[in-house]
Design an enzyme around this catalytic site. Structure first.
Site, PDB file in Angstrom:
ATOM      1  N   HIS A  20     -21.480  25.097 -57.566  1.00 46.46           N
ATOM      2  CA  HIS A  20     -20.631  26.005 -56.798  1.00 46.46           C
ATOM      3  C   HIS A  20     -20.900  27.457 -57.215  1.00 46.46           C
ATOM      4  CE1 HIS A  20     -17.894  22.897 -54.949  1.00 46.46           C
ATOM      5  NE2 HIS A  20     -18.564  22.191 -55.838  1.00 46.46           N
ATOM      6  N   ASP A 117     -14.142  29.545 -52.271  1.00 47.22           N
ATOM      7  CA  ASP A 117     -14.799  28.227 -52.312  1.00 47.22           C
ATOM      8  C   ASP A 117     -13.996  27.226 -51.477  1.00 47.22           C
ATOM      9  OD1 ASP A 117     -16.962  26.647 -54.156  1.00 47.22           O
ATOM     10  OD2 ASP A 117     -15.259  25.376 -53.641  1.00 47.22           O
ATOM     11  N   VAL A 321     -32.914  23.178 -67.533  1.00 45.73           N
ATOM     12  CA  VAL A 321     -34.282  23.621 -67.246  1.00 45.73           C
ATOM     13  C   VAL A 321     -34.277  24.600 -66.069  1.00 45.73           C
ATOM     14  CG1 VAL A 321     -35.356  21.488 -68.068  1.00 45.73           C
ATOM     15  CG2 VAL A 321     -34.701  21.683 -65.653  1.00 45.73           C
ATOM     16  N   HIS A 338     -30.149  13.124 -57.288  1.00 47.00           N
ATOM     17  CA  HIS A 338     -28.862  12.661 -56.762  1.00 47.00           C
ATOM     18  C   HIS A 338     -28.538  13.318 -55.421  1.00 47.00           C
ATOM     19  CE1 HIS A 338     -27.933  16.584 -58.188  1.00 47.00           C
ATOM     20  NE2 HIS A 338     -26.629  16.459 -58.216  1.00 47.00           N
ATOM     21  N   TRP A 341     -26.526  19.500 -53.093  1.00 46.18           N
ATOM     22  CA  TRP A 341     -27.079  20.251 -51.967  1.00 46.18           C
ATOM     23  C   TRP A 341     -28.022  21.385 -52.389  1.00 46.18           C
ATOM     24  CZ3 TRP A 341     -28.625  19.260 -47.499  1.00 46.18           C
ATOM     25  CH2 TRP A 341     -28.979  20.280 -46.614  1.00 46.18           C
ATOM     26  N   ASN A 342     -27.695  22.089 -53.473  1.00 45.97           N
ATOM     27  CA  ASN A 342     -28.565  23.205 -53.884  1.00 45.97           C
ATOM     28  C   ASN A 342     -29.974  22.706 -54.166  1.00 45.97           C
ATOM     29  OD1 ASN A 342     -26.622  25.531 -54.119  1.00 45.97           O
ATOM     30  ND2 ASN A 342     -25.614  23.984 -55.372  1.00 45.97           N
ATOM     31  N   ASP A 362     -20.553  14.322 -51.991  1.00 46.87           N
ATOM     32  CA  ASP A 362     -21.259  14.604 -50.736  1.00 46.87           C
ATOM     33  C   ASP A 362     -22.722  14.150 -50.745  1.00 46.87           C
ATOM     34  OD1 ASP A 362     -21.757  16.356 -52.789  1.00 46.87           O
ATOM     35  OD2 ASP A 362     -22.002  18.107 -51.512  1.00 46.87           O
TER      36      ASP A 362
HETATM   37  N1  UDP Z   1     -30.160  23.213 -62.109  1.00 45.91           N
HETATM   38  C1  UDP Z   1     -31.116  23.810 -62.896  1.00 45.91           C
HETATM   39  N2  UDP Z   1     -31.443  23.233 -64.069  1.00 45.91           N
HETATM   40  C2  UDP Z   1     -30.889  22.081 -64.514  1.00 45.91           C
HETATM   41  C3  UDP Z   1     -29.907  21.458 -63.693  1.00 45.91           C
HETATM   42  C4  UDP Z   1     -29.573  22.047 -62.499  1.00 45.91           C
HETATM   43  O1  UDP Z   1     -31.652  24.857 -62.539  1.00 45.91           O
HETATM   44  O2  UDP Z   1     -31.245  21.613 -65.600  1.00 45.91           O
HETATM   45  C5  UDP Z   1     -29.739  23.881 -60.868  1.00 45.91           C
HETATM   46  C6  UDP Z   1     -30.349  23.287 -59.620  1.00 45.91           C
HETATM   47  O3  UDP Z   1     -31.584  23.897 -59.371  1.00 45.91           O
HETATM   48  C7  UDP Z   1     -29.303  23.608 -58.575  1.00 45.91           C
HETATM   49  C8  UDP Z   1     -27.989  23.557 -59.337  1.00 45.91           C
HETATM   50  O4  UDP Z   1     -28.340  23.728 -60.709  1.00 45.91           O
HETATM   51  O5  UDP Z   1     -29.491  24.919 -58.094  1.00 45.91           O
HETATM   52  C9  UDP Z   1     -27.259  22.237 -59.201  1.00 45.91           C
HETATM   53  O6  UDP Z   1     -26.565  22.194 -58.015  1.00 45.91           O
HETATM   54  P1  UDP Z   1     -26.574  20.936 -57.060  1.00 45.91           P
HETATM   55  O7  UDP Z   1     -25.689  21.247 -55.916  1.00 45.91           O
HETATM   56  O8  UDP Z   1     -27.952  20.602 -56.688  1.00 45.91           O
HETATM   57  O9  UDP Z   1     -26.028  19.735 -57.942  1.00 45.91           O
HETATM   58  P2  UDP Z   1     -24.789  19.567 -58.949  1.00 45.91           P
HETATM   59  O10 UDP Z   1     -25.301  19.992 -60.275  1.00 45.91           O
HETATM   60  O11 UDP Z   1     -23.658  20.419 -58.475  1.00 45.91           O
HETATM   61  O12 UDP Z   1     -24.508  18.119 -58.885  1.00 45.91           O
HETATM   62  C1  G50 Z   2     -18.420  18.249 -55.061  1.00 41.25           C
HETATM   63  C2  G50 Z   2     -17.944  16.967 -55.267  1.00 41.25           C
HETATM   64  C3  G50 Z   2     -17.541  16.195 -54.179  1.00 41.25           C
HETATM   65  C4  G50 Z   2     -17.604  16.696 -52.892  1.00 41.25           C
HETATM   66  C5  G50 Z   2     -18.078  18.023 -52.706  1.00 41.25           C
HETATM   67  C6  G50 Z   2     -18.474  18.786 -53.782  1.00 41.25           C
HETATM   68  C7  G50 Z   2     -18.105  18.548 -51.310  1.00 41.25           C
HETATM   69  C8  G50 Z   2     -17.928  19.991 -51.035  1.00 41.25           C
HETATM   70  C9  G50 Z   2     -16.911  20.176 -49.975  1.00 41.25           C
HETATM   71  O1  G50 Z   2     -18.938  20.025 -53.623  1.00 41.25           O
HETATM   72  O2  G50 Z   2     -18.169  17.789 -50.415  1.00 41.25           O
HETATM   73  C10 G50 Z   2     -15.488  20.075 -50.385  1.00 41.25           C
HETATM   74  C11 G50 Z   2     -15.039  19.302 -51.474  1.00 41.25           C
HETATM   75  C12 G50 Z   2     -13.686  19.231 -51.752  1.00 41.25           C
HETATM   76  C13 G50 Z   2     -12.772  19.912 -50.958  1.00 41.25           C
HETATM   77  C14 G50 Z   2     -13.221  20.660 -49.903  1.00 41.25           C
HETATM   78  C15 G50 Z   2     -14.585  20.735 -49.624  1.00 41.25           C
HETATM   79  O3  G50 Z   2     -11.438  19.850 -51.207  1.00 41.25           O
HETATM   80  O4  G50 Z   2     -17.873  16.473 -56.497  1.00 41.25           O
HETATM   81  O5  G50 Z   2     -17.239  15.947 -51.828  1.00 41.25           O
END
Ligand code: UDP
Ligand code: G50
Length: 443
Positions: A20, A117, A321, A338, A341-342, A362
């Site tokens: 986020h 957010d 990393v 996994h 989205w990023n 998501d």
């Molecule tokens: N990321 C990174 N190095 C790591 C782990 C994650 O740069 O060791 C970055 C990744 O490139 C992405 C973000 O952290 O931009 C992770 O966001 P994402 O929505 O993909 O997954 P989340 O970590 O929220 O499950």
């Molecule tokens: C993280 C997560 C579960 C999840 C999401 C995450 C989204 C984002 C949208 O980002 O889908 C979202 C989540 C909760 C909310 C409103 C919008 O109250 O671990 O589903």
């Protein structure tokens, strides 16, 4: 009004988790480019070390940004019945949202708008509506997820029920209640900013724009692909050095993002699968949800036997990393992820086929975006992370399939070209931001 003649002052309110925070800071850099003044609202105590470090590096790099520290009233996780520390932080902010009012109204010069957010929407809109402050959302997931979110508790026919975040199937969870309340508050917002772009999610973006999904949906601004900031570069050089010595497209990169911990048993099966695939691999292991709690070394997590087997095939790390740099290396030819989205958008920018193994939230819906585009595989049969043990042999076979699939590489190459052009010209983001600023004058 445009940013250059109006000098807008924008407040940014991220929730918590790197997934986020990162898109917020990447967006912040674009807004600064548009001569906006910025206030970043940071919530304390910060959950992970990765977030603390990023915020302090960011604020040192952009001294013109005002930081406003927000300290909500702590919640008892047991009473709140929330185990995930990031979700607990979302709920904590929500319950203290009224305390944001003095912080927002004391901003000088007065704020032009705030970007909230999605997890905080319904609690913050009541505060900003009273202050007559325009409020935009930064939606940090896919447009496909936004299409579900926008009409929840209905489910669009394009989304199978099995793909919904499992937590949403529990209608008594606070997550589901918040998700539903947030969705219901959408029509009170001025717009939704999202890290996506037409060629990546044409169908979902068109559906959102058509107005057929939900009545009164505010405009959606697809600003992606967001670009990483120079300051995100970190000095862990070992993975990059190792990759330099590997053959082109020969390495599988394995990462489950910043807040997914796998069981030790599953981690070891994954390790065996990687070895069995016969491919070289770069693997980021995480055994705890929050980085501060990581105590065990790789030897303990993987076990001596697996460590020995890995020695000649791959490099395993436990630290944060520089993922963007890793994906930029010629040696990387596939990505097991996994589907946060990023990370999906980053894979798109580099044209790296993805073996999507969703673990929660998501991620299944995001993985379906990849599968529908022919850019990778979505492993539905592997279930959701914790409820299913996937054996190494099966993982190994899928990795071979991923690395040998030329069609996916070709499909991705086209998208990565578009993504590169958009980033180079800053085209998507710049034009969309202009439209956004114009929409402000109308509202
Ligand atoms: N990321 C990174 N190095 C790591 C782990 C994650 O740069 O060791 C970055 C990744 O490139 C992405 C973000 O952290 O931009 C992770 O966001 P994402 O929505 O993909 O997954 P989340 O970590 O929220 O499950
Ligand atoms: C993280 C997560 C579960 C999840 C999401 C995450 C989204 C984002 C949208 O980002 O889908 C979202 C989540 C909760 C909310 C409103 C919008 O109250 O671990 O589903």
């Amino acid at each position: 009004m445009s940013s250059s003649d109006g000098n807008l002052h924008v407040a940014l309110l991220p929730s918590s988790g790197m997934g986020h925070l990162l898109p917020y800071l990447r967006l912040a850099a674009s807004l600064i480019h548009h001569q906006c003044s910025l206030t970043l609202i940071t919530t304390h105590p910060i959950v992970s070390s990765a977030e603390s470090q990023l915020i302090s590096t960011f604020l040192s790099a952009f001294p013109q940004i005002t930081q406003k520290k927000f300290t909500p009233i702590p919640l008892d996780p047991v009473a709140a019945n929330i185990t995930d520390p990031f979700q607990l932080q979302w709920e904590t902010i929500r319950q203290s949202a009224h305390l944001l009012s003095p912080l927002i109204s004391s901003s000088s010069p007065p704020l032009s708008f705030i970007i909230t957010d999605a997890t905080l929407m319904s609690s913050v809109i009541s505060v900003t509506a009273k202050l007559c402050l325009p409020n935009y959302i930064l939606f940090t997931s896919s447009a496909r997820m936004l299409s579900l979110f926008s009409c929840f508790p209905s489910i669009p026919s394009s989304i199978p029920k099995e793909s919904l975040p499992p937590i949403l199937l529990d209608s008594n969870s606070s997550f589901t209640k918040n998700f539903s309340d947030n969705s219901g508050s959408l029509k009170h917002f001025n717009g939704v900013l999202i890290n996506s772009f037409e060629e990546l999610e044409k169908e979902s973006l068109e559906m959102l724009a058509s107005g057929n999904l939900t009545k009164g949906l505010p405009p959606v601004f697809p600003l992606g692909p967001f670009q990483p900031l120079e300051l995100e570069r970190i000095s862990l050089l070992a993975p990059l050095k190792w990759l330099e010595n590997q053959e082109e497209s020969s390495v599988v990169y394995v990462s489950f993002g910043s807040r997914t911990a796998m069981s030790k048993e599953q981690i070891r099966e994954l390790g065996n699968g990687l070895v069995l695939s016969g491919c070289k691999f770069l693997w980021v292991v995480k055994s705890k949800v929050v980085d501060k709690e990581e105590e065990e070394g790789l030897d303990e997590i993987l076990g001596h036997q697996l460590m020995k087997k890995i020695e000649n095939n791959g490099l395993v790390v436990k630290e944060w990393v520089d993922q963007w740099q890793i994906l930029s290396q010629k040696a990387v030819g596939g990505f097991i992820s996994h589907c946060g989205w990023n990370l999906v958008v980053e894979a798109a920018c580099h044209g790296i086929p993805v073996l999507g193994w969703p673990q929660q939230g998501d991620q299944m819906i995001n993985a379906e975006v990849i599968e529908a585009g022919g850019w990778g595989l979505c492993m539905k049969s592997w279930g959701w992370g914790s409820n299913h043990l996937v054996k190494g042999v099966e993982i190994g076979d899928k990795i071979k399939e991923l690395m040998g699939n030329q069609r996916m590489k070709m499909e991705w190459a086209r998208i990565s070209e578009v993504a590169k052009q958009r980033s180079k010209a800053g085209e998507g983001c710049e034009n969309m931001l202009k439209t956004l600023f114009q929409s402000l004058t109308k509202s």
